[in-house]
Structure formats: structure tokens, C-alpha cells
Design an enzyme around this catalytic site. Structure first.
Site, short mmCIF file in Angstrom:
data_model
loop_
_atom_site.label_atom_id
_atom_site.label_comp_id
_atom_site.label_asym_id
_atom_site.label_seq_id
_atom_site.Cartn_x
_atom_site.Cartn_y
_atom_site.Cartn_z
N ARG A 87 24.70 -15.89 39.14
CA ARG A 87 23.36 -16.07 38.59
C ARG A 87 22.53 -14.80 38.72
O ARG A 87 21.58 -14.59 37.96
CB ARG A 87 22.65 -17.23 39.29
CG ARG A 87 23.35 -18.56 39.13
CD ARG A 87 22.54 -19.68 39.71
NE ARG A 87 21.33 -19.92 38.94
CZ ARG A 87 20.44 -20.86 39.23
NH1 ARG A 87 20.63 -21.63 40.29
NH2 ARG A 87 19.38 -21.03 38.49
N HIS A 122 28.65 -18.25 35.48
CA HIS A 122 27.34 -18.49 34.87
C HIS A 122 27.14 -17.64 33.62
O HIS A 122 26.50 -18.07 32.66
CB HIS A 122 26.24 -18.21 35.88
CG HIS A 122 24.86 -18.54 35.39
ND1 HIS A 122 24.48 -19.83 35.07
CD2 HIS A 122 23.79 -17.75 35.14
CE1 HIS A 122 23.22 -19.82 34.66
NE2 HIS A 122 22.78 -18.58 34.69
N ASP A 136 19.91 -25.11 27.01
CA ASP A 136 19.31 -23.85 26.59
C ASP A 136 20.30 -23.11 25.71
O ASP A 136 21.46 -23.53 25.55
CB ASP A 136 18.90 -22.98 27.79
CG ASP A 136 20.04 -22.76 28.77
OD1 ASP A 136 21.16 -22.43 28.32
OD2 ASP A 136 19.83 -22.92 29.99
N LYS A 168 14.09 -22.94 25.06
CA LYS A 168 13.06 -22.88 26.10
C LYS A 168 12.19 -21.64 25.94
O LYS A 168 12.63 -20.63 25.40
CB LYS A 168 13.71 -22.86 27.49
CG LYS A 168 14.54 -24.08 27.82
CD LYS A 168 14.99 -24.09 29.26
CE LYS A 168 15.85 -22.90 29.61
NZ LYS A 168 16.39 -22.99 30.98
N ARG A 195 9.56 -19.27 28.50
CA ARG A 195 9.20 -19.06 29.90
C ARG A 195 7.69 -19.07 30.05
O ARG A 195 6.98 -18.31 29.39
CB ARG A 195 9.79 -17.75 30.41
CG ARG A 195 9.58 -17.52 31.90
CD ARG A 195 10.53 -16.48 32.43
NE ARG A 195 11.91 -16.93 32.36
CZ ARG A 195 12.47 -17.76 33.24
NH1 ARG A 195 11.75 -18.24 34.24
NH2 ARG A 195 13.73 -18.11 33.11
N GLY A 215 15.76 -28.62 37.85
CA GLY A 215 14.61 -28.44 36.97
C GLY A 215 14.99 -28.40 35.50
O GLY A 215 14.31 -28.98 34.66
N THR A 216 16.09 -27.73 35.18
CA THR A 216 16.53 -27.63 33.79
C THR A 216 16.89 -29.01 33.24
O THR A 216 16.52 -29.36 32.11
CB THR A 216 17.75 -26.70 33.68
OG1 THR A 216 17.36 -25.38 34.07
CG2 THR A 216 18.28 -26.66 32.26
#
Length: 242
Positions: free
Chosen positions: A68, A102, A141, A164, A166, A197-198
Site C-alpha cells: 500500500r 495492492h 474504486d 471516488k 478525495r 471505510g471503503t
């Protein structure tokens, strides 16, 4: 300013250092401590194998958590993915096997062979028996579109994509949905669930546009940090997880 003027008066260059970002510094320090701990344990294992006569070392890393951290997100934020890749090579590892990295660019951090295996076939085959008619595979996303397409191809479902925007350094919101989800059961896929959260944002966005109340959530890696319980609890009771 006064310091800069004094330096110029003495023929020195002004101080152009960036102001310290305490948030990034503390986060970077925490990541560095975790990295040192993991590196020490792995280095001991690699050294032990070499001393026992091993001619090659393969690192099995099903969850490569540092993937990540594949780019800078602040002036002082370290790229931990590259740091761990350098460690692996310096320790003597000559082959890495991971599962659903990722981002694909992490493979470029290494100068040794990297095999990025996919858990999609196994998960998709398991989910088939839980699918409801007219189900839609939802990518939370744009970065997961390729993975969503792989699920959809294997499960015979259409794909919807959430886009999405930001809001600040840590928060995002769904700005629009591409694909038909109204009154249809949704299967939300991701490579990992960390804070949740996503997933929470995806469920809320799908409910707002009229998706059916039944949700299946599937991910290759369930990290589930301390924030996950708070973020995932608001998901409707009719939602399912896998």
C-alpha cells in the site's frame, strides 16, 4: 526571514528546508519501527537457512502489507514497499511469491523474480453458490476495475464501478456510479479490507441509488484494523460478508 538575511550577508545560501510535518513524521516513524521488527525476524530466518546449506531462498508473502505504500503521500512519507523490497534482496532472498498485490507497480520495486498469484478464481467459485439472480459485481474504486472484471468473467455477472473523489488527506466520497445497480443485489470486491471505510462508503452509495439491500463483500486479505468494527457496523443487517 531574518535567518535568511543573515545567511546571505555572510555569503551563505538561505535555509530552504521544508517545515516539519509532525503527522507524517510520526506515521513514518511507526512504519519504520514495524518494518525493523519484520526485517529482523526475516533476516534471522534467511540467515539460518543459508547456514543450513540452502542454495536459494523463496519468500512466501501471501499478504505483502507494505504494497500500500507504493508512492509518496507527503513530503516526509517513506515508500515502505521499496524499502522492504531492498531488504529482501540484501538479505539474500532470490524469489518472492505474493497474492493479489495492492498495485502492480510493486513488482517493479524488486530486481528478483516476483510471482503475483490471484485468489480471485478460488473466491469467485466459492461465491457462485451464494449469488442471487441479477447480481452485479461492484468495484469500490477505479483501481479495482481489473479485479472486478476477473470476478465478473468467472461468475457471469455485469460490472459496476464507483468513482471516488478525495475530500482531504484521509477521507474520500463516492462521486458517481457507472453501471446499473438499481434493485439488484451487489457483490462488492476488493483486494483488502483494512479500516472498512471503503466498503462502508460503497454500501452507502449503492443504497442511495436504490440497490437491493443484500450485499456480499469479498476480499483477498482481511486485515481489519481497530477502526474496521466501527466502520463496518453501520452496514445493514441484510448485508452478507465473505
Amino acid at each position: 526571514m531574518a535567518r535568511g538575511l543573515r545567511r546571505r550577508a555572510r555569503g551563505q545560501r538561505p535555509d530552504r528546508r521544508r517545515p516539519r510535518n509532525r503527522h507524517n513524521d510520526s506515521r513514518g516513524a511507526a512504519e519504520s519501527r514495524r518494518a525493523r521488527s519484520h526485517r529482523a525476524a526475516d533476516r534471522f530466518a534467511v540467515t539460518r537457512n543459508f547456514r543450513s546449506g540452502s542454495t536459494s531462498i523463496t519468500w512466501m508473502a501471501p499478504y505483502f502489507g507494505y504494497a500500500r505504500s507504493d508512492k509518496r503521500r507527503g513530503g516526509r512519507t517513506p515508500v515502505m514497499g521499496r524499502l522492504v523490497a531492498d531488504f529482501a534482496e540484501s538479505a539474500g532472498i532470490d524469489h518472492v511469491i505474493a497474492v493479489d498485490l495492492h498495485s502492480q507497480q510493486v513488482e517493479g520495486f524488486f530486481h528478483i523474480p516476483v510471482e503475483n498469484l490471484s485468489a480471485v478464481p478460488a473466491i469467485a467459485d466459492t461465491l457462485k453458490s451464494h449469488l442471487e439472480p441479477e447480481s452485479v459485481i461492484v468495484s469500490p474504486d477505479a483501481g479495482r476495475v481489473k479485479m472486478a472484471s476477473a470476478y465478473a468473467s468467472r461468475m457471469g455477472c455485469p460490472v459496476a464501478v464507483l468513482h471516488k473523489e478525495r475530500l482531504n488527506g484521509r477521507k474520500t466520497a463516492v462521486s458517481r456510479i457507472v453501471g446499473e445497480v438499481r434493485a439488484r443485489p451487489c457483490v462488492i470486491i476488493d483486494d483488502m479490507i483494512s479500516t472498512g471505510g471503503t466498503i462502508n462508503n460503497a454500501v452507502e452509495a449503492l443504497i442511495r441509488v436504490g440497490a437491493a439491500g443484500n450485499f456480499i463483500v469479498a476480499a483477498s486479505h482481511g486485515v481489519f484494523t481497530s477502526e474496521a468494527r466501527k466502520n463496518l457496523n453501520p452496514i445493514p443487517p441484510s448485508g452478507k460478508s465473505s
